[in-house]
Design a protein around this motif. Structure first.
Motif, mmCIF file in Angstrom:
data_model
loop_
_atom_site.group_PDB
_atom_site.id
_atom_site.type_symbol
_atom_site.label_atom_id
_atom_site.label_comp_id
_atom_site.label_asym_id
_atom_site.label_seq_id
_atom_site.Cartn_x
_atom_site.Cartn_y
_atom_site.Cartn_z
ATOM 1 N N VAL A 3 0.874 -1.047 -0.008
ATOM 2 C CA VAL A 3 0.000 0.163 0.026
ATOM 3 C C VAL A 3 0.810 1.255 -0.062
ATOM 4 N N TRP A 4 1.861 1.092 0.669
ATOM 5 C CA TRP A 4 3.017 2.381 0.799
ATOM 6 C C TRP A 4 3.715 2.563 -0.441
ATOM 7 N N LEU A 5 3.932 1.600 -1.182
ATOM 8 C CA LEU A 5 4.566 1.534 -2.363
ATOM 9 C C LEU A 5 3.583 2.372 -3.584
ATOM 10 N N LEU A 6 2.362 1.705 -3.286
ATOM 11 C CA LEU A 6 1.187 2.261 -4.235
ATOM 12 C C LEU A 6 1.014 3.678 -4.152
ATOM 13 N N ALA A 7 0.965 4.160 -2.725
ATOM 14 C CA ALA A 7 0.694 5.515 -2.571
ATOM 15 C C ALA A 7 1.818 6.332 -3.286
ATOM 16 N N GLU A 8 3.218 5.867 -3.171
ATOM 17 C CA GLU A 8 4.282 6.670 -3.514
ATOM 18 C C GLU A 8 4.195 6.473 -5.013
ATOM 19 N N ARG A 9 3.713 5.588 -5.643
ATOM 20 C CA ARG A 9 3.476 5.877 -7.371
ATOM 21 C C ARG A 9 2.559 6.314 -7.702
ATOM 22 N N SER A 10 1.360 6.533 -6.893
ATOM 23 C CA SER A 10 0.604 7.261 -7.333
ATOM 24 C C SER A 10 0.836 8.887 -7.242
ATOM 25 N N ALA A 11 1.550 9.331 -6.235
ATOM 26 C CA ALA A 11 2.133 10.423 -6.194
ATOM 27 C C ALA A 11 3.158 10.939 -7.345
ATOM 28 N N ASP A 12 3.846 9.809 -7.537
ATOM 29 C CA ASP A 12 4.806 9.992 -8.594
ATOM 30 C C ASP A 12 4.200 10.338 -10.013
ATOM 31 N N GLU A 13 2.863 9.518 -10.152
ATOM 32 C CA GLU A 13 2.481 9.906 -11.332
ATOM 33 C C GLU A 13 1.531 11.255 -11.365
ATOM 34 N N ASP A 14 1.207 11.826 -10.488
ATOM 35 C CA ASP A 14 0.650 13.231 -10.517
ATOM 36 C C ASP A 14 1.741 14.002 -10.707
ATOM 37 N N ALA A 15 3.185 13.914 -10.002
ATOM 38 C CA ALA A 15 4.254 14.775 -10.350
ATOM 39 C C ALA A 15 4.589 14.702 -11.664
ATOM 40 N N ALA A 16 4.414 13.595 -12.446
ATOM 41 C CA ALA A 16 5.117 13.433 -13.663
ATOM 42 C C ALA A 16 4.106 14.283 -14.543
ATOM 43 N N ARG A 17 2.623 14.270 -14.227
ATOM 44 C CA ARG A 17 1.748 15.205 -14.899
ATOM 45 C C ARG A 17 2.157 16.454 -14.680
ATOM 46 N N ALA A 18 2.416 16.876 -13.720
ATOM 47 C CA ALA A 18 2.616 18.267 -13.131
ATOM 48 C C ALA A 18 3.702 18.998 -14.107
ATOM 49 N N VAL A 19 4.723 18.236 -14.051
ATOM 50 C CA VAL A 19 5.978 18.616 -14.672
ATOM 51 C C VAL A 19 6.024 18.358 -16.348
ATOM 52 N N ALA A 20 5.167 17.254 -16.695
ATOM 53 C CA ALA A 20 4.999 16.921 -18.014
ATOM 54 C C ALA A 20 6.653 16.164 -18.579
ATOM 55 N N ASP A 21 7.252 15.354 -17.484
ATOM 56 C CA ASP A 21 8.217 14.831 -18.077
ATOM 57 C C ASP A 21 8.600 13.433 -16.877
ATOM 58 N N ARG A 22 8.258 12.401 -17.550
ATOM 59 C CA ARG A 22 8.358 11.201 -16.421
ATOM 60 C C ARG A 22 9.782 10.934 -16.372
ATOM 61 N N ARG A 23 10.761 10.990 -17.075
ATOM 62 C CA ARG A 23 11.993 10.661 -16.795
ATOM 63 C C ARG A 23 12.731 11.558 -15.903
ATOM 64 N N LEU A 24 12.257 13.065 -15.836
ATOM 65 C CA LEU A 24 12.615 14.038 -14.996
ATOM 66 C C LEU A 24 12.208 13.505 -13.747
ATOM 67 N N VAL A 25 10.942 13.076 -13.308
ATOM 68 C CA VAL A 25 10.729 12.517 -12.127
ATOM 69 C C VAL A 25 11.470 11.193 -11.591
ATOM 70 N N ALA A 26 11.488 10.421 -12.428
ATOM 71 C CA ALA A 26 12.425 9.153 -12.117
ATOM 72 C C ALA A 26 13.765 9.612 -12.044
ATOM 73 N N GLN A 27 14.260 10.530 -12.528
ATOM 74 C CA GLN A 27 15.698 10.734 -12.002
ATOM 75 C C GLN A 27 15.827 11.551 -10.713
ATOM 76 N N THR A 28 14.624 12.299 -10.555
ATOM 77 C CA THR A 28 14.572 12.926 -9.002
ATOM 78 C C THR A 28 14.261 11.883 -8.021
ATOM 79 N N VAL A 29 13.482 10.902 -7.978
ATOM 80 C CA VAL A 29 13.173 9.843 -7.340
ATOM 81 C C VAL A 29 14.560 9.202 -6.778
ATOM 82 N N ALA A 30 15.297 8.854 -8.034
ATOM 83 C CA ALA A 30 16.740 8.082 -7.696
ATOM 84 C C ALA A 30 17.549 8.979 -6.890
#
Length: 303
Positions: free
Chosen positions: A202-229
């Motif tokens: 559940v914790w992982l899914l909540a993090e992934r959900s927030a990641d998806e919102d962040a990706a939509r906000a900045v319009a760049d999935r790879r940027l969010v992935a890079q930031t997470v790492a």
């Protein structure tokens, strides 16, 4: 003692494959809420059965004994009583479960209080002068609105676009009320430790959900992935895992870089394996509750 007693306590085993399947879903928000709800239902089912077993201690009450004798004299078949030793052991187990649940709720309450004590946010953001790179969504408490707490160390670590991704991620936690979803899963796991993997899912899914919102906000999935790492590596080297980052970074990055790698069927159709597992869990839970309600009612006088 009926075989459904241990089955009720082992119901979480049916949720473990479901938790693993949901970790790769393309709808993490929906999956997080569904899995948390399933965990709560499962924990409640097991606890209800334990309560009913403990309640059989009432079969020593004179009124219940008289009713049982009267019912048998009329030819009624009553279930065999559960030994008092077992019922006493279950009562002690229930007390331990209550203590674990109270401790979990108190821990979360104290953490939220400590985060609010750091300072008051302007609008929805509070920046604190800490070297440690941290960012966390602070839940509302006692009339105070929820906000995002971010440290100066985090701001120095990231460039402007990465900061925007982090803030969007944390704001998503607040808007989706992930603090409630994860709290429900944690409470269920406190009641039944076999649900710990489900809590983690559940914790992982909540993090992934927030990641998806962040990706939509900045319009760049790879940027969010890079930031997470980037944040996860900094938090790990600093010895902290609070908020952004954590041990499931690889799964989160993979979901962002390969958004179509999940097992969900085209058109949003659910995975049939997950549906079958969920149906099996509900069916067993219903059977357990029915069995013990019948047992409990049979040992209580009707008049």
């Amino acid at each position: 003692m009926t075989w459904l007693v241990p089955v009720s306590l082992l119901l979480p085993v049916l949720l473990l494959p479901l938790a693993r399947l949901s970790a790769r879903t393309r709808r993490p928000e929906r999956a997080a809420r569904a899995l948390a709800a399933a965990a709560v239902v499962t924990a409640a089912c097991g606890t209800a059965c334990l309560v009913l077993v403990a309640a059989t201690l009432a079969d020593d009450i004179p009124a219940v004994v008289a009713y049982s004798r009267q019912a048998r004299s009329r030819g009624h078949i009553l279930p065999e009583p559960i030994p008092d030793g077992v019922a006493i052991a279950v009562t002690l187990l229930l007390a331990f479960i209550g203590w674990r649940l109270a401790a979990e709720l108190r821990r979360r309450r104290l953490v939220t209080s400590d985060l609010h004590a750091v300072g008051s946010a302007r609008d929805w953001l509070l920046v604190v002068d800490w070297e440690s790179p941290r960012a966390v969504a602070v839940p509302p408490r006692h009339g105070r609105r929820g906000h995002v707490l971010v440290t100066s160390g985090m701001l120095r670590l990231l460039d402007p676009r990465e900061r925007a991704a982090v803030l969007a991620h944390e704001r998503a936690h607040l808007s989706h009320r992930h603090y409630r979803t994860t709290a429900l899963a944690a409470a269920a796991a406190a009641v039944n430790p076999l649900l710990r993997p489900v809590e983690s899912a559940v914790w992982l899914l909540a993090e992934r959900s927030a990641d998806e919102d962040a990706a939509r906000a900045v319009a760049d999935r790879r940027l969010v992935a890079q930031t997470v790492a980037k944040v996860a590596l900094a938090a790990h080297s600093d010895g902290h895992t609070l908020g952004f980052g954590g041990s499931s970074t690889v799964r989160r990055v993979e979901a962002l870089v390969k958004p179509h790698a999940g097992r969900q069927r085209p058109g949003g159709a659910p995975d049939f394996g997950a549906v079958i597992l969920a149906a099996a869990s509900i069916a067993v839970a219903a059977a357990v509750l029915y069995e013990f309600v019948e047992l409990f009612l049979a040992w209580l006088p009707t008049h």
